[in-house]
Motif scaffolding. Sequence first.
Motif, mmCIF file in Angstrom:
data_model
loop_
_atom_site.group_PDB
_atom_site.id
_atom_site.type_symbol
_atom_site.label_atom_id
_atom_site.label_comp_id
_atom_site.label_asym_id
_atom_site.label_seq_id
_atom_site.Cartn_x
_atom_site.Cartn_y
_atom_site.Cartn_z
ATOM 1 N N PRO A 219 3.431 10.110 6.490
ATOM 2 C CA PRO A 219 4.374 8.814 6.563
ATOM 3 C C PRO A 219 3.495 7.605 6.090
ATOM 4 C CG PRO A 219 5.122 10.351 8.301
ATOM 5 C CD PRO A 219 3.672 10.844 7.681
ATOM 6 N N ALA A 220 2.461 7.440 7.117
ATOM 7 C CA ALA A 220 1.758 6.466 6.896
ATOM 8 C C ALA A 220 1.124 5.968 5.094
ATOM 9 C CB ALA A 220 0.638 6.173 7.589
ATOM 10 N N LYS A 221 0.890 7.273 4.976
ATOM 11 C CA LYS A 221 0.413 7.066 3.345
ATOM 12 C C LYS A 221 1.374 6.786 2.348
ATOM 13 C CE LYS A 221 -2.291 9.893 -0.183
ATOM 14 N NZ LYS A 221 -3.002 11.209 -0.040
ATOM 15 N N GLN A 222 2.583 7.349 2.587
ATOM 16 C CA GLN A 222 3.766 7.049 1.857
ATOM 17 C C GLN A 222 4.002 5.690 1.690
ATOM 18 O OE1 GLN A 222 6.701 10.017 3.123
ATOM 19 N NE2 GLN A 222 6.024 11.520 1.600
ATOM 20 N N ILE A 223 4.025 5.116 3.130
ATOM 21 C CA ILE A 223 4.516 3.771 3.025
ATOM 22 C C ILE A 223 3.342 2.679 2.488
ATOM 23 C CG2 ILE A 223 4.415 1.751 4.930
ATOM 24 C CD1 ILE A 223 5.322 3.640 7.148
ATOM 25 N N LEU A 224 2.273 3.016 2.434
ATOM 26 C CA LEU A 224 1.142 2.257 1.982
ATOM 27 C C LEU A 224 1.353 2.297 0.505
ATOM 28 C CD1 LEU A 224 -2.033 2.922 4.291
ATOM 29 C CD2 LEU A 224 -0.389 0.907 4.147
ATOM 30 N N GLU A 225 1.550 3.806 -0.116
ATOM 31 C CA GLU A 225 1.673 3.960 -1.587
ATOM 32 C C GLU A 225 2.881 3.123 -2.151
ATOM 33 O OE1 GLU A 225 2.034 8.022 -2.115
ATOM 34 O OE2 GLU A 225 -0.645 8.129 -1.990
ATOM 35 N N SER A 226 3.728 3.106 -1.281
ATOM 36 C CA SER A 226 5.133 2.592 -1.705
ATOM 37 C C SER A 226 5.002 0.797 -1.730
ATOM 38 C CB SER A 226 6.265 2.894 -0.752
ATOM 39 O OG SER A 226 6.529 4.206 -1.329
ATOM 40 N N ALA A 227 4.309 0.503 -0.657
ATOM 41 C CA ALA A 227 4.194 -0.920 -0.423
ATOM 42 C C ALA A 227 3.219 -1.405 -1.558
ATOM 43 C CB ALA A 227 3.740 -1.377 0.919
ATOM 44 N N GLY A 228 2.304 -0.686 -1.969
ATOM 45 C CA GLY A 228 1.048 -1.071 -2.932
ATOM 46 C C GLY A 228 0.000 -1.866 -2.441
ATOM 47 N N ILE A 229 -0.262 -1.793 -1.120
ATOM 48 C CA ILE A 229 -1.126 -2.483 -0.563
ATOM 49 C C ILE A 229 -2.430 -1.649 -0.057
ATOM 50 C CG2 ILE A 229 -1.542 -4.013 1.589
ATOM 51 C CD1 ILE A 229 0.176 -5.294 -0.335
ATOM 52 N N LYS A 230 -3.443 -2.023 -0.389
ATOM 53 C CA LYS A 230 -4.673 -1.000 -0.253
ATOM 54 C C LYS A 230 -5.596 -1.555 0.819
ATOM 55 C CE LYS A 230 -4.731 1.030 -4.769
ATOM 56 N NZ LYS A 230 -5.547 0.956 -6.158
ATOM 57 N N GLY A 231 -5.351 -2.665 1.621
ATOM 58 C CA GLY A 231 -6.365 -3.245 2.744
ATOM 59 C C GLY A 231 -5.682 -4.582 2.854
ATOM 60 N N GLY A 232 -6.493 -4.905 3.933
ATOM 61 C CA GLY A 232 -6.108 -6.371 4.696
ATOM 62 C C GLY A 232 -5.505 -6.166 6.115
ATOM 63 N N LEU A 233 -4.655 -7.139 6.352
ATOM 64 C CA LEU A 233 -4.308 -7.038 7.700
ATOM 65 C C LEU A 233 -2.654 -6.505 7.646
ATOM 66 C CD1 LEU A 233 -4.062 -7.961 10.735
ATOM 67 C CD2 LEU A 233 -3.447 -10.303 9.909
ATOM 68 N N PHE A 234 -2.435 -5.176 8.592
ATOM 69 C CA PHE A 234 -1.290 -4.600 8.606
ATOM 70 C C PHE A 234 -0.514 -4.899 10.051
ATOM 71 C CE2 PHE A 234 -2.929 -1.250 5.829
ATOM 72 C CZ PHE A 234 -3.104 -1.968 4.634
ATOM 73 N N ILE A 235 0.754 -5.344 10.050
ATOM 74 C CA ILE A 235 1.531 -5.550 11.214
ATOM 75 C C ILE A 235 2.756 -4.359 11.461
ATOM 76 C CG2 ILE A 235 2.715 -6.972 12.617
ATOM 77 C CD1 ILE A 235 -0.309 -7.694 12.261
#
Length: 981
Positions: free
Chosen positions: A41-57
């Motif tokens: 799930p987390a991987k899908q969220i990140l792939e869909s969001a297109g964000i590879k690094g930084g600050l996540f809330i």
Amino acid sequence: MQRNTQMHLLWHVVIGWAGVTLACGRMMDGTAIVEASEGMPAKQILESAGIKGGLFIHLGCGDGRLTAALRQGNGCLVQGLDRNARNVEAARRHVQSLGIYGQVTVDRLTSDRLPYIDNLVNLVVAEDVGELAMDEVMRVLCPNGVAYLKRGGEWTKAVKPRPGDIDEWTHYLHDATNNAVAHDAVGPPRRLQWVGSPRWARHHDNMSSVSAVVSSQGRVFTIFDEGSGASIFLPSKWALIARDAFNGCILWKRPIPKWHTRLWPLKSGPAQLARRLVAAGDTVSAVLGIDAPLSALDAATGETIRTYEGTNATEEIIYADGVLFAIVRPEGVESKMHLDAYKSLGAIRRHRRSWRWQEEEPRLILALRAESGEVLWRARMPVAQATLAVDDHSTYFYDGEKVVCLHRGSGELRWKSDPVASRPLDHTGYMPNLVVYEDVVLFAGGDRTTTALSAETGQTIWTAEHHRGGHNSPEDLLVVGGLVWSAKIAGPADSGVWTGRDLETGEVKKEFLPDVQTYWFHHRCYRAKATDKYLLPSRTGIEFVDFNKQTWEIHHWVRGACLYGIMPCNGLIYAPQHPCACYPEAKLDGFNALAPASKGPRISRQAAAEERLERGSAYGEMETGSSADPADWPTYRHDASRSGRTETAVPVELQQAWKTDFGEKLSSVVVADGKLFVASVDTHTIHALDSHSGVKLWSYTAGGRVDSPPTIYGGLALFGSADGYVYCLRASDGTLVWRFRAAPIDQRLVAFEQIESVWPVHGSVLVQDDVLYFAVGRNMFLDDGIWLYRLEPRTGKVLSVTHMDHRHPDSGENLQVNVQILNMPVAKPDILSSDGSCVYMKSQAFDLQGNRQALGPHSGEAAVQGGVQRGDEAHLFCPSGFVDDAFWHRTYWVYGRSFAGGAAGYSQAGKFAPSGRILVFDDDTVYGYGRKPKYYRWTTPIEHHLWAADKEAPDVPKPAPTGQRGFHVMHHWSQELPLAV
């Protein structure tokens, strides 16, 4: 751009995914199931969001499984928020069990405002935003940040647009034209956006630790030496480091095995090094070694995309419209400067001053298609360092006699100018200037003239005076507002006049002097930069010169890295690490990103009026601690004076009684009532152990770093945290009695690679005469300043508060009116101390009611300022703070009253007062460890000793002038010791 306009644009980029759903329940009530932590799930969220690094809330973090899973690597920080205190406790336990707490953290959401500054967060994830308004979510997102939210059973993605009034900075001198001017709305600094580690560049007397800084697509890239600051003789650790531009999160690092020698003297390492890094779009072009080829890296990950053939020993690069232009040392040709730089210290010093680039072999100029590496053309000829420039039609450079113009597409010669004047390039920190602006080529070669040439024909248009600027660095040549600018700002005797000449005629159109009265030092050791509104010289710190209003605004308390300087872009001012000892108790350290003032007050009346005190379950049920035991060590360094002294007998032969492993960075310890207390700094946790057995009794996790141990008082454990709170726990079991939000509002940023409050509190708080004292904030010149609080220890009731900001407490003028040469009043907080009569924050004294006493400095004369050590207010302090563990060579502890700034000043306290790296004292004597005082100034050797000296500084009726090298501290004894690293 107004907020409603931003929102209108935003929702035009909202996209929904019906097919991306999570195998978990609602997060706001903590019912997320196990699958959320197993990656998909987390991987899908990140792939869909297109964000590879930084600050996540993660809003509504529940049990923390998805929160932890969002951390897919080292290039991100994650914070989970939940309104339910039980969920927060459960989530913290889960993250701590994974050993990643600190990089992933959890805290309570207590209001309808998110606890972050504007433009900070890369990704907000939520299944249910609850009562939060969508514009509040968008407020905290940085440009191009993503809100990934579940609505109506489907996940939607919203991207915050990048404002049109902020710019990138893709090259050393902004872009391929060498005109160091940002088209950016940044204004004078009022707020801290982020600060990154380390706190200091390695050394002042040797090569700058910062070789290059550029920015593109919301990222900042630096070439930096992460080697130890304890000694310049320890090896370098050069790396290309990528950070998020809006929060400072380190995204990735690429090691650079061999760079220019760190032993190059006086921070004047070759200015050409800054030209080996370019960022464009999602690609970084870099030279990852002193003799390395040119490589293209993925800006998001740091992975190598391609290495360009035939580019070994690339010395400079610029980029324009898909084409890389590189200056390459031909195969088999050695650079005498680089080759000899590794032979001996003597060779290094000779070549710093006597290097003649004209005597070296001609270089290759290569034009390469960036996407493929195809060589479009090549030319071999002499090229002066840092003069290569490109516009839409041509490539320009200086060949040592003339300015040369080549066709940009073919490399064919278009023209050569008549000879233009230039001084010999006699030291490596200096480079000539060549700037292309519209249809004019400008050249300043260091002979006090500027020549303007036609970009079309090479004919001379005009020649005029060029003012002397810079110090051990390239000089300034800026085109802003259609005018060509230079200034008399190189030295303290220079007038500071800025002259703006007509681009086409050379006629003076504007000329004005500074409108402020202050001490002007030599310009910092780097070039000035500019924006479309401000000229940004650095005679003392950073000056914002509004050339339309002809006004100056000074900021002595911040400066950039030697050789490189500052970078204005992304709506911010970036000030990389410096090795400067000027204004040591006021000036910022670390890698700082500074923001202009926000609209409206920094702290609203509504926020300021909110209840600060939170009562815990043990409130009113505190146990009375046992009477003080002389064997206890109840606070940082034993007592309120921070003496480091105990009367307890310690056996000569020591044996291990017990050992307890934590695997974490720990603070020093305190001991009271049969318990040992220690802070796990980066995991935000206070641990209590049985002092006789080492058995862990209890732990308590705060909302941010705890940099030093608690103070144990009357059965209470009292401590501050980087989350902006002060905590009171029942020492027997760790139950919360109360916590007080010392920060004026709950807003977080990223500081030294963790989430912290804008206004942190040091861990060790002071208790004196049944009153709790602490300071909250970072610097008086940022974010409305610092507050000194007095509280009742048992109840958390506020007794008094003293606010200190950029205004003089009496006149209301800017505090910088108190500047005396390179000294100014204390403007940074620290762990407080007390001698029973006064409370001290560094060298600043307060009475016991919290009133600030006489402001410093005592003098602008270095020896006089450093010589004011005797008197009732002599105490232990450190100009860089008690918890600064960097062992940086220009700071040390002092038992006295004063510390002097500047190259001639920082050594002075060590001449007049007992000083060293670590000090302890009793009623009569100070014992210390550190450098021998004679090695504090302008020396590379570091010889350490253990010593004892009288507590009271020697009586020196008339302090020696700065030039005199006498020492007044007489050691009772001194024992040489090896350097501790």
